[in-house]
Write a protein that holds these residues in place. Sequence first.
Motif, mmCIF file in Angstrom:
data_model
loop_
_atom_site.group_PDB
_atom_site.id
_atom_site.type_symbol
_atom_site.label_atom_id
_atom_site.label_comp_id
_atom_site.label_asym_id
_atom_site.label_seq_id
_atom_site.Cartn_x
_atom_site.Cartn_y
_atom_site.Cartn_z
ATOM 1 N N GLU A 21 10.451 -9.232 -16.487
ATOM 2 C CA GLU A 21 10.199 -9.668 -17.864
ATOM 3 C C GLU A 21 11.529 -10.063 -18.495
ATOM 4 N N LEU A 22 11.571 -11.234 -19.138
ATOM 5 C CA LEU A 22 12.793 -11.717 -19.786
ATOM 6 C C LEU A 22 12.674 -11.562 -21.294
ATOM 7 N N LYS A 23 13.770 -11.173 -21.911
ATOM 8 C CA LYS A 23 13.805 -11.000 -23.363
ATOM 9 C C LYS A 23 15.132 -11.491 -23.905
ATOM 10 N N ASP A 50 6.866 -13.595 -16.717
ATOM 11 C CA ASP A 50 7.920 -14.608 -16.855
ATOM 12 C C ASP A 50 8.394 -15.130 -15.502
ATOM 13 N N GLU A 70 14.400 -18.418 -20.753
ATOM 14 C CA GLU A 70 13.648 -18.412 -19.499
ATOM 15 C C GLU A 70 14.052 -19.600 -18.631
HETATM 16 MG MG MG Z 1 9.637 -12.593 -21.920
#
Ligand code: MG
Length: 380
Positions: free
Chosen positions: A249-251, A232, A188
């Motif tokens: 959304e970060l993954k 995020d 992130e």
């Molecule tokens: Mg995330």
Amino acid sequence: KPNHHQHQSGATPEQKPLSCPSLSTRRELYERDFPLYKQPVEVGCFSLDAERRFFNDSRQMRYFVEPDRNPNFDLRDGYKGRYVKRDDSVREKLDHILRWIVANRSKLDSSATTASSRALDVDFVTWRGHLTKLLTTPYETREGWLLAVTRFSGTLYISEVETEAAQRERDNRTERHEEMMYWGYKFEQYTCADNPDSLPDPSGVVNTNEAFCTVVQTRLADHRLLFSGEVDCRDKDPDAPAPPACYVELKTSAEICTPKQRSNLHRFKLLKWWAQSFLPGVPRVVAGFRDHEGVVVSMETFHISKISHLIKNEYNCWKPTVCMNFCSDFMSFVKHMATEDNPSVVYLFSWEPRRDVTFSIHRDSQYSFLPHWYVKEMTS
Ligand code: MG
Ligand code: A3P
Ligand code: MG
């Protein structure tokens, strides 16, 4: 019409004369038309700062900066020395959401709400993360859950209770697992800036106390929901659509080298990613794929609306309709079972893989979770 599978647990009367109603989690029972799920509307947001203090504003919002297609992010950098980890033994329950509700009562009061009836015009208040667990329940084979429910002024509040198994896992994490939990937050930091016109600063400290949370209202079948979830970052383009459509959304995930690994991503990880972002109406997930040394080597964007098509070719795969119908039926079950309107009564719903959902009732116990300041504020 939701079907209630409140059977008598298959026990004969001699074995179990006073059996409690239960809810089945078998997938086949939920394979019907997709239920109504209204487009989620953001009704507000809040921030938690580096010391986990609540602010009724968007000060912790971050802006997504599209990385190179082939980045070289070292996710291990800063683990020793530039990492402030949130104390995850602190049980926050619904407190941040309740603070937001108290600060924003006027936004929530419906036309039907008068000075004499101060009830919230929603059926359920909870965290998005608790709903994600409900959505994935028919497919979960490893981890059970405990959800405490209190009916207060007509609204059902759902707050998770840590299971003994989850606490054991938390207490016995390996050093490798502890470090890997940091990697997601470090990613992130590589992809988010504090302002729309600034750049990410990977030399800074990663502090997992910090959070920006959206509060959304929506409806699932005949259940009116109010929930909050951490976001995020957002699209930095000022012309991007309004929240939640501008959120990202970060993954992170392990690098994909074989068709089998791709298939496993679709069958297991995309279920969790889809459930988490579909609920608040976040339209895309940006994934960074990392090697075993924690270096992000490639990127891919997943559009939530396209995930159901992506998975259709997988054998024995999860289905969004099963997730949503189970959640809807669970909520109907809760409405019928949690009948006593009392802020100190908890209906504790409990589930273990391969079992039905059951519940027990607790008065003025360790499980009560609505704080006195909230009850006082909402009854005055
Ligand atoms: Mg995330
Ligand atoms: P990844 O998602 O890249 O694994 P979120 O994706 O929900 O925004 O969470 C951010 C990061 O928090 C995760 O990054 C992961 O590192 C950590 N995290 C979230 N939930 C977790 C869990 N249940 N157990 C361990 N780590 C978790
Ligand atoms: Mg997050």
